[in-house]
Design a protein around this motif. Structure first.
Motif, PDB file in Angstrom:
ATOM      1  N   LEU A 973       0.422  -1.765   0.015  1.00 39.06           N
ATOM      2  CA  LEU A 973      -0.065   0.198   0.069  1.00 39.06           C
ATOM      3  C   LEU A 973       0.745   1.148  -0.099  1.00 39.06           C
ATOM      4  O   LEU A 973       0.769   2.111  -0.444  1.00 39.06           O
ATOM      5  N   LEU A 974       1.902   1.141   0.696  1.00 35.83           N
ATOM      6  CA  LEU A 974       2.733   2.531   0.519  1.00 35.83           C
ATOM      7  C   LEU A 974       3.540   2.485  -0.650  1.00 35.83           C
ATOM      8  O   LEU A 974       3.633   3.594  -0.705  1.00 35.83           O
ATOM      9  N   SER A 975       3.811   1.271  -0.634  1.00 40.16           N
ATOM     10  CA  SER A 975       4.845   1.674  -2.250  1.00 40.16           C
ATOM     11  C   SER A 975       3.663   2.478  -3.927  1.00 40.16           C
ATOM     12  O   SER A 975       4.218   3.464  -4.224  1.00 40.16           O
ATOM     13  N   ILE A 976       2.615   1.837  -3.143  1.00 41.54           N
ATOM     14  CA  ILE A 976       0.621   2.753  -4.473  1.00 41.54           C
ATOM     15  C   ILE A 976       0.950   3.599  -4.290  1.00 41.54           C
ATOM     16  O   ILE A 976       1.232   5.165  -5.028  1.00 41.54           O
ATOM     17  N   THR A 977       0.932   4.250  -2.844  1.00 39.25           N
ATOM     18  CA  THR A 977       0.837   5.839  -2.683  1.00 39.25           C
ATOM     19  C   THR A 977       1.451   6.715  -3.050  1.00 39.25           C
ATOM     20  O   THR A 977       1.325   7.832  -3.171  1.00 39.25           O
ATOM     21  N   GLU A 978       3.076   6.124  -2.453  1.00 42.24           N
ATOM     22  CA  GLU A 978       4.295   6.768  -2.940  1.00 42.24           C
ATOM     23  C   GLU A 978       4.824   7.000  -4.383  1.00 42.24           C
ATOM     24  O   GLU A 978       4.956   8.426  -4.667  1.00 42.24           O
ATOM     25  N   GLN A 979       3.817   5.737  -5.531  1.00 43.32           N
ATOM     26  CA  GLN A 979       4.029   5.689  -6.668  1.00 43.32           C
ATOM     27  C   GLN A 979       2.775   7.177  -7.122  1.00 43.32           C
ATOM     28  O   GLN A 979       3.014   8.037  -8.555  1.00 43.32           O
ATOM     29  N   LEU A 980       1.572   7.119  -6.229  1.00 45.08           N
ATOM     30  CA  LEU A 980       0.719   8.247  -6.472  1.00 45.08           C
ATOM     31  C   LEU A 980      -0.009   9.750  -6.431  1.00 45.08           C
ATOM     32  O   LEU A 980       0.190  10.621  -7.380  1.00 45.08           O
ATOM     33  N   HIS A 985       3.380  13.724   0.927  1.00 44.49           N
ATOM     34  CA  HIS A 985       2.454  14.167   0.644  1.00 44.49           C
ATOM     35  C   HIS A 985       1.971  12.896   1.239  1.00 44.49           C
ATOM     36  O   HIS A 985       1.142  12.676   2.129  1.00 44.49           O
ATOM     37  N   LEU A 986       0.491  14.411   1.351  1.00 43.58           N
ATOM     38  CA  LEU A 986      -0.571  13.883   2.649  1.00 43.58           C
ATOM     39  C   LEU A 986      -0.862  13.003   2.534  1.00 43.58           C
ATOM     40  O   LEU A 986      -1.924  12.516   3.415  1.00 43.58           O
ATOM     41  N   GLY A 987      -1.258  12.448   1.173  1.00 44.69           N
ATOM     42  CA  GLY A 987      -1.910  11.118   0.665  1.00 44.69           C
ATOM     43  C   GLY A 987      -1.430   9.750   1.379  1.00 44.69           C
ATOM     44  O   GLY A 987      -1.978   9.017   1.274  1.00 44.69           O
ATOM     45  N   THR A 988      -0.307   9.996   1.331  1.00 43.70           N
ATOM     46  CA  THR A 988       0.422   8.734   2.338  1.00 43.70           C
ATOM     47  C   THR A 988       0.959   8.464   3.376  1.00 43.70           C
ATOM     48  O   THR A 988       0.950   7.682   3.776  1.00 43.70           O
TER      49      THR A 988
END
Length: 1481
Positions: A973-980, A985-988
């Motif tokens: 999950l962390l890998s995906i959100t860091e790519q997104l 970023h607040l999204g992570t």
């Protein structure tokens, strides 16, 4: 064809499908049952076609039934507008399959409407310029409704073709300080006609046309006014007024639109009165000098066409109908007859108008023709002249979508602004001062930026209903806009007039509107949350944006006490969602309320009435009443005559209420027949109060014979029963009416808000609601529905059931505002209506409709409602799995219909989310895992939807104790959100939090803390707010997570600091019973328990249980967890029976919710039950419980997890209790290594293990080693818990025992006294630990040969334990054995011990003590093979050898030796000692 599977004996064999028959064709199915729709979908797809979930431009054919088409629902209307979509009978598919081919020629036979023909007819009608004839028998209202829809569609098409690129559009303004400065577009309409032959036409214009035009303009922020010269000059004495001609010409000269109605009369053009009026007018209008003898009507036309040219419309009444002139019966025929000269002049006037090419002229025969022509012509002109010329930016809010996204600027700003500006025209109470409001905003005359309030409070204005609070607020905003002390570039003012639209009574939509305005005003790229719960949590984030860099935010909530409230919800509770208890100091909130709710709001906000409130009292004198009346009527170009003013003066007392007075004046404006105006005014004023006025109005409408029977009562009662109001089209649909026959126009003044949303009918006034309730439901018995009530509620249910929900995220722009809100209200209100009438069957149908579940499952509130609805039906906690099976079955049926993948993924996720909410984690995991698969197929691995799925899977796996899976998924999950979003970023943050939680559960606390600190770093850097940190819910969650780590590490001071920060944030932002508090209170309870503050811990747990029960019910898994913690505290208090009951209650819940073989929570309960059995000296059962817990935990966590260490620690302790010291020592050593590796060397749990190891060493006579363990344990307790903690007392008592054993009596005495004071302070003198120290001090006295003191202390200990537990407790057995030992030793110390042997009573007393002790221990230990029992046999043997029977003594020694050899070995010191004694015999 009925699309249901049928089977007959004569059924022909089916031919295989042609997979290309419907290739590239997209269908949409409407109006069929679920099973029919499913079968039809499957059939279409098997022949190569596709079925859309939402109606859109890609749909080629809408398939429906004739009956559904004739209902003309929203979907049909939308399809009619789509040029690429044909509406066909659903039989079309069967026909193509039967014929085995598809051709475009086939569709003509199945069309339910010929759209091409309709378009051609429309174009032909548009090209008619000379006449507009209609043979329709429809009412005026229905005709206007159809025209409104037609014009709306036309306008939307024009707007779509004329829109410019977004970058070329000017930025829309959202700040009321700027909006109020913008000049409001205005239209003034003058209608010219002769009166006597146009009375019915003019009355229809006032009654039907003017309200529609006014509403159309109000919705577009256009100020509309209408001049009707009948009011004031229609009576004979008024006609003779000298100023008549001048007045008329003056009104024409100032109007913008001029309409002339010409029939067969020329008008007033001769006589002395005419000459006198003409000469007076000539002074002001010299141009009329050359037009002497021309009628006032022609002079008005000349003024409008030549002198001050206007937009002119002319309507000629056909002469063929002149013999049946539509006039009032009060008009005499002789009054209609004119001279030949006048007839000649009329003809010349008409010819002259016809010869002017620029004039638009229409003919009419009927009133219906006239009204529709005027409406169409005016709307067309308004759109072209005022709306289409604004470079693509219009104030048109026809499309009132209540959802706002990044590209949608159709907020309700303009509606609120329009309403605000309309109130500026009203005369507000002049004795009201803005000083308090200005002081609230500006402080002591300084700029708002420097106005500091440590604890900001809102300002509250109150008045009675209609007391002028809205007008005061509007005028105050106007004053602010003109103030030099406020910079509009740095101060954003947002106004909400609650109740003027269907949406802005909903607090979630109010927040959405507010955040959207801030977002668009300051061009913030962060999207708004869709979940209502998340939206509420972001309130101070958006406050922070609005106040960043010294900016200021002023929010006005007018009539805040009218917001929607949930069932059993108080106003104060509802307001917590809208206004937090604390917020940044640069946010100023001004509210208004009715006086009925004033005290509640003052108490809720804790306001100082002198500083933060203002009370409006209404009109205080005659002049204020007259000024208000003049101001109010001037907006409609009306004024009271002197006679009417005198009438008003006779009713000054009731007119002191602004609501009563404005209601009277508003009703006068809607009266068509002005000849009876004075009588109507007296009748209305005689009602004396607003309540009676409403009753009079209701009765007057009921008695109006122009309305069909029951129409008035049905409409009013329906609006009342709907709760929140209904749109016009909804009311007509629900009651199956084509028209309201003019009633909507009649009642609009009372049931709608002037300035916006006027096609939305609701009950704004509590007095009106009371009047309707009393009149129509006053005879209702408790709990029983009246027949009409039952009927109307059933109609409401039927209507809402037919509303289709769109569960995709696509735009709903093709839907009308009423349709969107009807869909929303279906979810909000249909279940409540069904519950009110007790219809469980339909409620179950509603709950099993997956479209409804998709909507409700989007938020925690919705999921809680599902739970409550099922409980109402009767499916409760015991049989909740039945619900799961029902949804699984429905989902399987749904999948068989081959829904689009995007739709399927959304539905699957929502069902899984619902199961998670119900704490059915295994089922939830299965569904959300499927949702993840679907999303990956749609979007690939790296997508926000996939991330959302994984987030839920991690959370579920943590709850299921599947930590290895959770760890892998959280990392992914962390890998995906860091790519997104990027790494910082607040999204992570959410991903970092879940990683931290996973490591925390795995007891890798240092790694967990690193993730939480990363969250804090991103949070502070990204938000960069100037508001205090105590206003963001996400920050509170981070603080709580960090506190959890320090609690686990035993650093309770640091943990409490972070928990209290979290508590402050939650209290600022959440209701007291919000579910976020349950976790926090539970954690605070855990800390208090660790600190020995048991009662405080229990209080926290009780709060937590209450919150979980309110939000989720008693069957929720979280309820089981908290019960376990509460039971643990009761166990610590040695309330074992109550603790065991609570443990079993918890176990019962968790076994039904979790996997019994792998749930660590279940393992912990078994461990805790073992602890109780151990305390009860039932070691066999204790060991059995411990082994169960270890088996489960090892499957879940592995063998080296800290939790396993704790369970093994308890098992080791149990082995120590039964005297198996070797096994015990092995387990203790293993536990110590694991615990130190995980928690460090100074953790309190390390101290507990060290103490236990010390006890084992003491029992084995390894006193020096025991002393070292105890000393280290005491150091750790002092460091972690403080010197006053009760564990310090226990450990010091054990250390004192070692010194006693070693003969260091002074040291022993010192530590015993310290331990006694500690336990007395921490636990009290009645606690068993206090008794334990007294007993040990008694043993010390025995060593010091102070026998009486020893006996006294041991007896005190026995009494305490007997009271605390029972006389059969294991400690009583041990204490009695020692007491007998003291008596024996005392006897031995006598000068002549033989004398003691002759004292049979004393001998029997000692034997009795031994036997009682032996009986208790055998019973409690459940075995004869225990070291404590061996000690008793040794003491009994020595006693018998000294004072009794040697044979008994030998038997006792042998029994002791047998026990020692079994429990220890032959090398044990006791074994050698006893062996030596036996050899002596």
């Amino acid at each position: 064809m009925s699309w249901k599977k049928t089977s007959t004996n004569n059924e022909k064999p089916l031919l295989p499908p042609i997979p290309t028959l419907f290739k590239d064709l997209t269908f949409y199915i409407l109006g069929l049952s679920f099973s029919e729709t499913t079968l039809l979908k499957s059939t279409i797809k098997s022949y190569g076609g596709d079925v859309a979930f939402q109606l859109n431009k890609n749909v080629k054919f809408l398939l429906t039934t004739k009956e559904q088409f004739e209902k003309n629902c929203t979907k049909i209307q939308t399809a009619m507008k789509l040029a690429t979509t044909e509406i066909l009978s659903n039989d079309f598919v069967e026909h193509c399959i039967t014929k085995r081919y598809y051709s475009i020629d086939l569709i003509n036979d199945f069309k339910l409407v010929n759209k091409e023909l309709l378009i051609n007819e429309k174009q032909q009608n548009d090209n008619k310029t000379s006449s507009f004839e209609s043979t329709s028998n429809d009412s005026l209202e229905l005709i206007l409704s159809k025209l409104k829809l037609e014009i709306k569609q036309s306008t939307e098409q024009q707007q779509s073709t004329q829109q410019q690129p977004k970058q070329q559009q000017q930025q829309q303004q959202f700040n009321q300080l700027e909006l109020i400065k913008n000049e409001k577009k205005s239209i003034k309409l003058f209608i010219s006609s002769t009166f006597l032959d146009m009375e019915n036409e003019r009355e229809a214009i006032v009654k039907y046309l003017i309200p529609e035009i006014r509403d159309y303009c109000n919705e577009r922020n256009i100020d509309f006014s209408f001049v009707d010269m009948r009011w004031g000059i229609t009576e004979s004495k008024d006609i003779l007024k000298k100023s008549t001609i001048a007045t008329c010409l003056q009104e024409v000269s100032t109007c913008s639109y001029f309409i002339s109605l010409l029939g067969d009369r020329y008008g007033w053009s001769s006589g002395d009165e005419y000459t006198e009026s003409f000469n007076l007018a000539k002074i002001y209008y010299p141009w009329i000098d050359s037009h002497i003898g021309k009628s006032i009507t022609e002079l008005e036309i000349l003024q409008a066409t030549t002198v001050t040219p206007k937009f002119n419309l002319f309507y000629f009444k056909n002469s063929s109908t002149s013999t049946s002139i539509s006039t009032s019966t009060s008009t005499k025929i002789e009054e209609l007859i004119e001279s030949e000269e006048s007839i000649k002049k009329l003809k010349e006037l008409k010819n002259q108008i016809l010869n002017e090419k620029q004039n638009k002229i229409s003919n009419f025969s009927k009133v219906e023709n006239l009204i529709t022509s005027i409406y169409k012509d005016l709307i067309e002109r308004i759109n072209r002249e005022l709306l289409m010329s604004t470079n693509g930016i219009s104030n048109n809010n026809n499309n009132n979508n209540y959802r706002v996204n990044d590209d949608d600027q159709n907020l309700e700003v303009n509606k609120n602004s329009s309403y605000l500006k309309s109130l500026l025209k009203q005369e507000f109470i002049k004795n009201y001062s803005f000083d308090k409001l200005n002081q609230f905003v500006f402080g002591n005359g300084i700029n708002i930026e420097n106005s500091i309030q440590p604890e900001p409070k809102p300002f509250l204005i109150t008045s009675s209903i209609g007391g002028g609070k809205s007008t005061v607020l509007s005028n105050w905003v106007k004053q602010l806009s003109n103030s030099n002390e406020i910079d509009s570039k740095k101060t954003l003012v947002v106004c909400f007039f609650i109740g003027i639209t269907a949406n802005n009574k909903n607090r979630i939509e109010l927040l959405r509107q507010l955040f959207s305005i801030i977002k668009l005003q300051y061009q913030v790229s962060i999207p708004l949350s869709e979940d209502p719960s998340s939206l509420k949590e972001e309130i101070n984030y958006w406050y922070g944006i609005a106040t960043k860099d010294g900016r200021n935010l002023i929010i006005i909530y007018d009539s805040i006490d009218t917001i929607e409230k949930g069932a059993n919800e108080t106003l104060s509770e509802a307001l917590l969602d809208l206004i937090p208890s604390r917020y940044p100091e640069n946010v100023k909130i001004v509210c208004s309320c009715y006086t009925d709710n004033y005290e509640e709001l003052v108490q809720h906000f804790q306001l100082d009435k002198n500083q933060h409130t203002s009370v409006l009292t209404g009109f205080t004198d005659q002049q204020q009443i007259l000024d208000f009346s003049k101001s109010y009527l001037s907006n409609f170009k009306k004024e009271l005559t002197p006679v009417q003013i005198e009438i008003l003066k006779k009713f000054l007392e009731p007119c002191s209420s602004p609501l009563f007075l404005s209601s009277i004046l508003g009703e006068l404006i809607t009266i068509g027949n002005y000849k009876t105006l004075n009588e109507k005014l007296i009748m209305l004023l005689s009602s004396q109060s607003i309540f009676n006025f409403y009753l009079v109005q209701l009765s007057r409408w009921e008695s109006d014979t122009s309305f069909p029977n029951n129409l008035v009562t049905d409409i009013i009662q329906l609006i009342y029963l709907s709760g929140n109001g209904l749109y016009e089209d909804e009311i007509l649909s629900i009651l199956n009416l084509k028209s309201s026959y003019g009633f909507f126009s009649q009642c609009r003044n009372l049931f709608t808000v002037f300035g916006g949303g006027s096609n939305y009918f609701t009950i704004l006034s509590p007095y009106l609601k009371l009047a309707i309730g009393l009149k129509y439901f006053g005879n209702k018995k408790d709990g029983q529905l009246l027949p009409i009530e039952s009927k109307l509620l059933s109609n409401l249910i039927d209507y809402f059931e037919n509303q289709k929900i769109n569960n995709t995220n696509s735009s709903s722009s093709s839907l009308s505002s009423s349709s969107i809100n009807s869909l929303k209200r279906k979810i909000d209100y249909l279940p409540k209506i069904l519950i009110s009438i007790g219809d469980k069957s339909k409620l179950q149908e509603f709950l099993l409709n997956l479209e409804n579940i998709n909507q409700l499952s989007k938020s925690e509130i919705g999921k809680s409602q599902i739970h409550q609805y099922w409980n109402f039906i009767g499916i409760n906690n015991e049989n909740f799995k039945e619900i799961i099976n029902l949804y699984k079955f429905k989902w399987a049926q749904y999948c068989n219909g081959n829904p689009p993948l995007e739709e399927l993924s959304t539905t699957t996720f929502n069902i899984g989310s619902l199961f998670e909410h119900l704490s059915m984690y295994d089922e939830a995991y299965t569904f959300i895992e499927k949702s993840q698969d679907y999303h990956i197929q749609l979007y690939g691995d790296c997508h926000s939807s996939v991330a959302n799925d994984i987030k839920r899977l991690v959370s579920i796996n943590i709850k299921r104790s599947k930590l290895d899976q959770a760890g892998y998924q959280s990392e992914k999950l962390l890998s995906i959100t860091e790519q997104l979003f990027g790494k910082e970023h607040l999204g992570t943050i959410e991903s970092l939090l879940l990683n931290g939680l996973t490591f925390k559960k795995q007891t890798q606390y240092s790694k967990s803390l690193e993730f939480y600190k990363s969250c804090l770093k991103i949070f502070y850097r990204f938000l960069d707010l100037n508001s205090p940190i105590y206003f963001n819910i996400k920050l509170g969650e981070i603080f709580q997570s960090i506190a959890d780590i320090f609690r686990k590490l035993g650093k309770f001071d640091i943990a409490l600091n972070y928990y209290n920060k979290t508590l402050t944030i939650y209290k600022n932002l959440k209701k007291e019973n919000h579910h976020c508090f349950s976790e926090l209170y539970k954690n605070l309870g855990l800390v208090s328990k660790k600190l020995g503050d048991y009662q405080i811990a229990i209080d926290y747990y009780q709060k937590s249980l209450s919150i979980v029960q309110d939000n989720f019910g008693k069957d929720h898994v979280e309820y089981g967890f908290i019960l376990c913690d509460l039971a643990d505290t009761k166990r610590k208090q040695e309330q074992y029976i109550e603790a065991e009951t609570l443990y079993n209650q918890s176990l019962d819940i968790l076994k039904r919710k979790l996997n019994q073989d792998t749930s660590i929570e279940i393992a912990e309960i078994y461990n805790d039950l073992g602890l109780i059995r151990k305390k009860q000296s039932n070691y066999k059962e204790a060991i059995s419980f411990y082994k169960q817990s270890i088996t489960i935990a090892q499957k879940s966590l592995g063998k080296s997890h800290l939790k396993i260490s704790f369970f093994n620690l308890n098992l080791a302790d149990c082995y120590r209790k039964i005297g198996d010291y070797k096994t015990s020592e092995q387990f203790y050593s293993k536990c110590l290594l694991i615990t130190q590796d995980n928690l460090g060397y100074d953790h309190i749990e390390v101290a507990e293990i060290l103490n236990s190891i010390g006890l084992v060493y003491k029992k084995q006579g390894k006193y020096q080693q025991a002393e070292n363990q105890y000393k280290r344990a005491i150091i750790i307790v002092n460091k972690s818990l403080g010197s006053d903690n009760y564990k310090n007392g226990i450990y010091m008592n054990n250390l004192a025992d070692i010194y006693r054993k070693l003969g260091s009596y002074e040291m022993a005495k010192t530590y015993y006294n310290k331990a006694l004071l500690n336990i007395e302070k921490a636990l009290g003198k009645e606690h068993s630990e206090y008794a334990e120290i007294l007993y040990c001090m008694g043993l010390l006295k025995l060593s010091l040969e102070e026998y009486q003191e020893s006996i006294k202390l041991i007896n005190q200990a026995i009494a305490i334990v007997s009271n605390h537990f029972s006389s059969q407790h294991v400690k009583i057995g041990i204490f009695k054995n020692s007491l007998a030992e003291v008596l024996i030793t005392q006897a031995k110390s006598l000068p002549n011990p033989r004398e003691f042997a002759s004292n049979l009573q004393e001998i029997d007393n000692i034997r009795s003590l031994f036997n009682s002790s032996l009986s208790i221990l055998k019973t409690e230990f459940g075995t004869d093979q225990h070291p404590e029992i061996a000690d008793i046999f040794i003491n009994m043997a020595e006693f018998e050898f000294q004072f009794g029977s040697h044979s008994k003594s030998l038997d006792h020694f042998k029994k002791a030796l047998e026990i020692i050899s079994i429990v220890f070995d032959e090398n044990h010191s006791k074994y050698q000692l006893i062996s030596d004694r036996i050899r002596y015999f």
